[in-house]
Write a protein that holds these residues in place. Structure first.
Motif, PDB file in Angstrom:
ATOM      1  N   PRO A  43      54.888  11.878  66.168  1.00 36.21           N
ATOM      2  CA  PRO A  43      56.014  12.680  65.649  1.00 36.21           C
ATOM      3  C   PRO A  43      56.837  11.948  64.595  1.00 36.21           C
ATOM      4  O   PRO A  43      57.360  12.571  63.668  1.00 36.21           O
ATOM      5  CB  PRO A  43      56.847  12.968  66.902  1.00 36.21           C
ATOM      6  N   LEU A  87      57.603  13.032  60.821  1.00 32.91           N
ATOM      7  CA  LEU A  87      58.957  13.032  60.251  1.00 32.91           C
ATOM      8  C   LEU A  87      58.959  12.364  58.881  1.00 32.91           C
ATOM      9  O   LEU A  87      59.652  12.824  57.961  1.00 32.91           O
ATOM     10  CB  LEU A  87      59.913  12.307  61.196  1.00 32.91           C
ATOM     11  N   ARG A 101      58.081  16.737  58.176  1.00 34.70           N
ATOM     12  CA  ARG A 101      57.835  17.797  59.160  1.00 34.70           C
ATOM     13  C   ARG A 101      58.638  17.488  60.420  1.00 34.70           C
ATOM     14  O   ARG A 101      58.427  16.453  61.069  1.00 34.70           O
ATOM     15  CB  ARG A 101      56.342  17.908  59.484  1.00 34.70           C
ATOM     16  N   LEU A 102      59.543  18.372  60.773  1.00 40.69           N
ATOM     17  CA  LEU A 102      60.438  18.143  61.906  1.00 40.69           C
ATOM     18  C   LEU A 102      59.911  18.722  63.216  1.00 40.69           C
ATOM     19  O   LEU A 102      60.351  18.310  64.294  1.00 40.69           O
ATOM     20  CB  LEU A 102      61.815  18.751  61.613  1.00 40.69           C
ATOM     21  N   GLU A 103      58.974  19.691  63.157  1.00 33.68           N
ATOM     22  CA  GLU A 103      58.546  20.364  64.381  1.00 33.68           C
ATOM     23  C   GLU A 103      57.944  19.420  65.410  1.00 33.68           C
ATOM     24  O   GLU A 103      58.298  19.500  66.604  1.00 33.68           O
ATOM     25  CB  GLU A 103      57.539  21.476  64.039  1.00 33.68           C
ATOM     26  N   PRO A 104      57.023  18.507  65.047  1.00 28.71           N
ATOM     27  CA  PRO A 104      56.459  17.611  66.074  1.00 28.71           C
ATOM     28  C   PRO A 104      57.513  16.750  66.758  1.00 28.71           C
ATOM     29  O   PRO A 104      57.447  16.523  67.973  1.00 28.71           O
ATOM     30  CB  PRO A 104      55.467  16.749  65.280  1.00 28.71           C
ATOM     31  N   GLU A 129      60.744  17.562  67.164  1.00 30.01           N
ATOM     32  CA  GLU A 129      61.519  18.441  68.032  1.00 30.01           C
ATOM     33  C   GLU A 129      60.756  18.746  69.319  1.00 30.01           C
ATOM     34  O   GLU A 129      61.339  18.761  70.416  1.00 30.01           O
ATOM     35  CB  GLU A 129      61.848  19.736  67.295  1.00 30.01           C
ATOM     36  N   GLN A 130      59.460  18.972  69.208  1.00 25.40           N
ATOM     37  CA  GLN A 130      58.661  19.243  70.394  1.00 25.40           C
ATOM     38  C   GLN A 130      58.603  18.015  71.311  1.00 25.40           C
ATOM     39  O   GLN A 130      58.663  18.151  72.543  1.00 25.40           O
ATOM     40  CB  GLN A 130      57.243  19.646  69.990  1.00 25.40           C
ATOM     41  N   ASP A 183      61.872  17.778  73.154  1.00 22.82           N
ATOM     42  CA  ASP A 183      61.938  18.787  74.223  1.00 22.82           C
ATOM     43  C   ASP A 183      61.104  18.351  75.432  1.00 22.82           C
ATOM     44  O   ASP A 183      61.520  18.537  76.577  1.00 22.82           O
ATOM     45  CB  ASP A 183      61.441  20.132  73.692  1.00 22.82           C
TER      46      ASP A 183
END
Length: 358
Positions: A336, A340, A344-347, A349-350, A353
């Motif tokens: 992740p 970054l 790309r922020l999604e990995p 954020e996942q 979480d």
């Protein structure tokens, strides 16, 4: 519904993050303290990565022995370093030798401003008149400071070049085609860095030639030296071309007193056009986003490596950051972070979480 993490587990996770932060800080301090050794070593490593295809060509295609291939490649590397040193010394001598011209240009410009104000019937404030009277003294002090800085930087660079040659010889001695693996993490990093070095060098050469040629045609003094500086600064993404565009401005303003304002503006605009075409048209089409690094990450890497290793760190910031990104992308926990760096922020954020739910 999942149960929250046990307090002991949260404490262990917090301790892990704190230790990781301290480790990163310790690595940064170590890189800064070891810069007298690491800077020439990294320069030599990047030289060898760029020259290793030539070593393979000589050894494989020409059926040359390993010592002969290493010798020819090393001689070529020494020649490149020697040419680089000669160009820097020539630039330094030109700056030092043209000191009187700079002073004369500044003085003539001050006198022109005074004459223009007097002809227009505008009074010159006492504060500005005092500044104009001490302009020569101020510029002399600044010029001496610049010359002293250039002398120190040049001496330090020449010392580093000697160490670079020593490291290059031993790195080339272990870079035979049989000894190097054909797959793996290092091969992936090396291929990326080599592609960047070769492509960036070709683009920088043409940019420096075009920049120096345009300025030479326009009659700017030190045009060849400015072309060399444009070649070097082109290795610095985003910031380098801007600095290269600003470098001719003092020469145009102070060393071209007979030229009209329109001609001076045209000269400055011509140099800026070369940098804009190279950085915004040619380079994106040729290189693309080969390293997948976000522009903000590139800017921060320039600042970080510049603080740690100075100008050499700025030159090597992008490929070194790209190498770190490749390393991070190989591990599940750090993937992740690699995403970054690419913007790309999604990995990330996942991953956050998942950690929160664990």
């Amino acid at each position: 519904m999942e149960e929250p993490a046990h307090p002991a587990e949260r404490d262990i996770r917090l301790q892990t993050y704190c230790l990781l932060t301290l480790t990163i800080l310790a690595i940064g301090v170590a890189l800064w303290m070891l810069r007298p050794v690491l800077v020439p070593f990294m320069l030599a490593l990047f030289f060898v990565i760029g020259l290793s295809p030539l070593l393979d060509l000589i050894q494989r295609r020409l059926s040359a022995t390993r010592p002969a291939a290493i010798g020819v490649t090393f001689i070529l590397g020494v020649a490149l370093v020697f040419v680089f040193g000669v160009m820097l010394i020539s630039t330094y001598r030109s700056v030092v030798g043209d000191g009187d011209k700079y002073m004369a240009g500044v003085q003539s410009m001050v006198e022109a401003v005074q004459d223009g104000l007097e002809k227009a019937g505008l009074p010159i404030p006492d504060e500005i008149a005092e500044v104009m009277e001490h302009t020569e003294e101020f510029m002399t002090q600044r010029l001496k400071s610049v010359i002293l800085w250039l002398s120190t930087a040049l001496l330090d660079l020449l010392v580093n070049l000697g160490a670079v040659l020593i490291f290059m010889f031993f790195l080339l001695a272990g870079a035979s085609s049989e000894a190097r693996p054909t797959t793996g993490l290092w091969v992936e990093i090396e291929d990326k860095i080599r592609g960047y070095i070769v492509t960036k060098t070709v683009i920088s050469i043409f940019t420096g030639l075009a920049f120096g040629l345009v300025l030479g045609v326009m009659g700017v003094e030190m045009a060849p030296q400015l072309g060399v500086l444009a070649f070097l600064l082109n290795y610095v993404p985003n910031v380098g071309p801007v600095i290269a565009s600003l470098l001719p401005i003092p020469l145009v303003l102070f060393l071209m007193p007979e030229a009209s304002v329109f001609y001076k503006s045209l000269t400055i605009a011509a140099g800026c056009a070369v940098q804009m075409i190279s950085g915004n048209v040619i380079e994106p089409k040729v290189m693309g986003n080969s390293f997948e690094l976000h522009p903000i990450v590139i800017l921060l890497s320039l600042i970080l490596w510049g603080i740690i290793w100075g100008p050499v760190g700025v030159l090597l910031a992008v490929p070194m950051t790209a190498a770190v990104k490749v390393l991070l992308d190989k591990l599940d926990r750090t993937r992740p972070v690699a995403a970054l760096l690419a913007g790309r922020l999604e990995p990330l954020e996942q991953a956050i979480d998942r950690e929160a739910m664990a």
